[in-house]
Motif scaffolding. Structure first.
Motif, short mmCIF file in Angstrom:
data_model
loop_
_atom_site.label_atom_id
_atom_site.label_comp_id
_atom_site.label_asym_id
_atom_site.label_seq_id
_atom_site.Cartn_x
_atom_site.Cartn_y
_atom_site.Cartn_z
N THR A 1 29.15 22.76 30.99
CA THR A 1 29.43 24.19 31.09
C THR A 1 28.18 24.97 31.48
O THR A 1 28.26 25.91 32.27
N ALA A 2 27.03 24.59 30.94
CA ALA A 2 25.78 25.26 31.31
C ALA A 2 25.43 24.96 32.77
O ALA A 2 24.96 25.85 33.49
N ALA A 3 25.67 23.73 33.20
CA ALA A 3 25.40 23.35 34.59
C ALA A 3 26.29 24.14 35.54
O ALA A 3 25.83 24.66 36.57
N TRP A 4 27.58 24.27 35.21
CA TRP A 4 28.51 25.03 36.05
C TRP A 4 28.11 26.50 36.10
O TRP A 4 28.14 27.13 37.15
N ARG A 5 27.70 27.07 34.96
CA ARG A 5 27.27 28.46 34.93
C ARG A 5 26.07 28.67 35.86
O ARG A 5 26.02 29.65 36.60
N ARG A 6 25.12 27.75 35.86
CA ARG A 6 23.95 27.86 36.74
C ARG A 6 24.37 27.79 38.21
O ARG A 6 23.88 28.52 39.05
N LEU A 7 25.30 26.88 38.51
CA LEU A 7 25.77 26.76 39.88
C LEU A 7 26.45 28.05 40.33
O LEU A 7 26.17 28.57 41.41
N VAL A 8 27.34 28.59 39.51
CA VAL A 8 28.05 29.82 39.86
C VAL A 8 27.07 30.96 40.04
O VAL A 8 27.15 31.73 41.01
N TYR A 9 26.10 31.07 39.13
CA TYR A 9 25.12 32.14 39.26
C TYR A 9 24.34 32.00 40.56
O TYR A 9 24.24 32.94 41.35
N CYS A 10 23.76 30.82 40.78
CA CYS A 10 22.90 30.65 41.96
C CYS A 10 23.68 30.80 43.26
O CYS A 10 23.24 31.49 44.18
N LEU A 11 24.83 30.15 43.36
CA LEU A 11 25.58 30.16 44.61
C LEU A 11 26.32 31.48 44.83
O LEU A 11 26.18 32.12 45.88
N LEU A 12 27.09 31.89 43.85
CA LEU A 12 27.97 33.06 44.05
C LEU A 12 27.23 34.38 43.85
O LEU A 12 27.19 35.22 44.74
N VAL A 13 26.62 34.54 42.69
CA VAL A 13 26.00 35.83 42.36
C VAL A 13 24.71 36.04 43.15
O VAL A 13 24.49 37.09 43.75
N ASN A 14 23.87 35.03 43.17
CA ASN A 14 22.56 35.18 43.78
C ASN A 14 22.65 35.09 45.31
O ASN A 14 22.12 35.95 46.00
N ASN A 15 23.29 34.08 45.83
CA ASN A 15 23.27 33.81 47.26
C ASN A 15 24.39 34.48 48.04
O ASN A 15 24.12 35.26 48.95
N LEU A 16 25.64 34.15 47.73
CA LEU A 16 26.75 34.67 48.53
C LEU A 16 26.84 36.20 48.44
O LEU A 16 27.18 36.85 49.43
N SER A 17 26.52 36.76 47.28
CA SER A 17 26.55 38.22 47.17
C SER A 17 25.51 38.86 48.08
O SER A 17 25.77 39.89 48.71
N GLU A 18 24.35 38.26 48.17
CA GLU A 18 23.30 38.79 49.04
C GLU A 18 23.71 38.65 50.51
O GLU A 18 23.54 39.58 51.31
N ILE A 19 24.25 37.50 50.86
CA ILE A 19 24.68 37.28 52.25
C ILE A 19 25.82 38.23 52.61
O ILE A 19 25.80 38.87 53.66
N ALA A 20 26.81 38.35 51.71
CA ALA A 20 27.94 39.25 51.97
C ALA A 20 27.45 40.69 52.09
O ALA A 20 27.91 41.45 52.95
N GLY A 21 26.50 41.09 51.25
CA GLY A 21 25.96 42.44 51.32
C GLY A 21 25.26 42.71 52.64
O GLY A 21 25.44 43.77 53.25
N ALA A 22 24.48 41.74 53.08
CA ALA A 22 23.77 41.90 54.36
C ALA A 22 24.75 41.97 55.52
O ALA A 22 24.61 42.80 56.43
#
Length: 144
Positions: free
Chosen positions: A52-73
């Motif tokens: 569960t901790a590993a999945w949370r890190r993946l979701v944070y890094c990929l979705l919140v950190n990366n895809l949100s920045e790309i989508a915003g740009a």
């Protein structure tokens, strides 16, 4: 995006694709065509941490950190494109959810929030490397 959840599902690897370690190649029109993750020092494996901790890190890094920045740009460059971008991201996650070892995807797609890493709070508590704190943020995949 697809290789990140696939590495998690097939091999138990969490690729922590932080923005400073992600390169986006664009074509002559400025449209992203490839991403490259460098400096895999942050990569984790499920045996190192609970699933569960590993999945949370993946979701944070990929979705919140990366895809949100790309989508915003992209939405800044191409106004009105955000709904289509998030629909594509949702479809990619759904495709990954068909992997037998990724049942977490359905929960992600249905959740109103996703984990946002509280960097400052984690640093104040001296927990950034061991047990960072997360706060719920609206799930952009819900708008798709």
């Amino acid at each position: 995006m697809a290789p990140v959840p696939e590495a998690f599902a097939r091999f138990g690897v969490v690729v922590e694709c932080h923005l400073q370690n992600t390169l986006i190649a664009v074509d002559s029109h400025g449209t992203p065509v490839r991403s490259v993750f460098r400096d895999a020092e942050g990569a984790k494996t499920i045996p190192e941490m609970p699933r569960t901790a590993a999945w949370r890190r993946l979701v944070y890094c990929l979705l919140v950190n990366n895809l949100s920045e790309i989508a915003g740009a992209l939405a800044h460059r191409f106004p009105g494109s955000a709904p289509a971008l998030w629909a594509m991201a949702r479809a990619e996650f759904a495709r990954g959810g068909r992997l037998p070892s990724l049942p977490d995807v359905k929960t992600l797609l249905d959740s109103p929030t996703v984990p946002g890493k509280a960097n400052l709070l984690s640093r104040w508590l001296r927990a950034e490397g061991t047990a960072p704190h997360y706060l719920p943020v609206p799930n952009p995949l819900m708008t798709a």
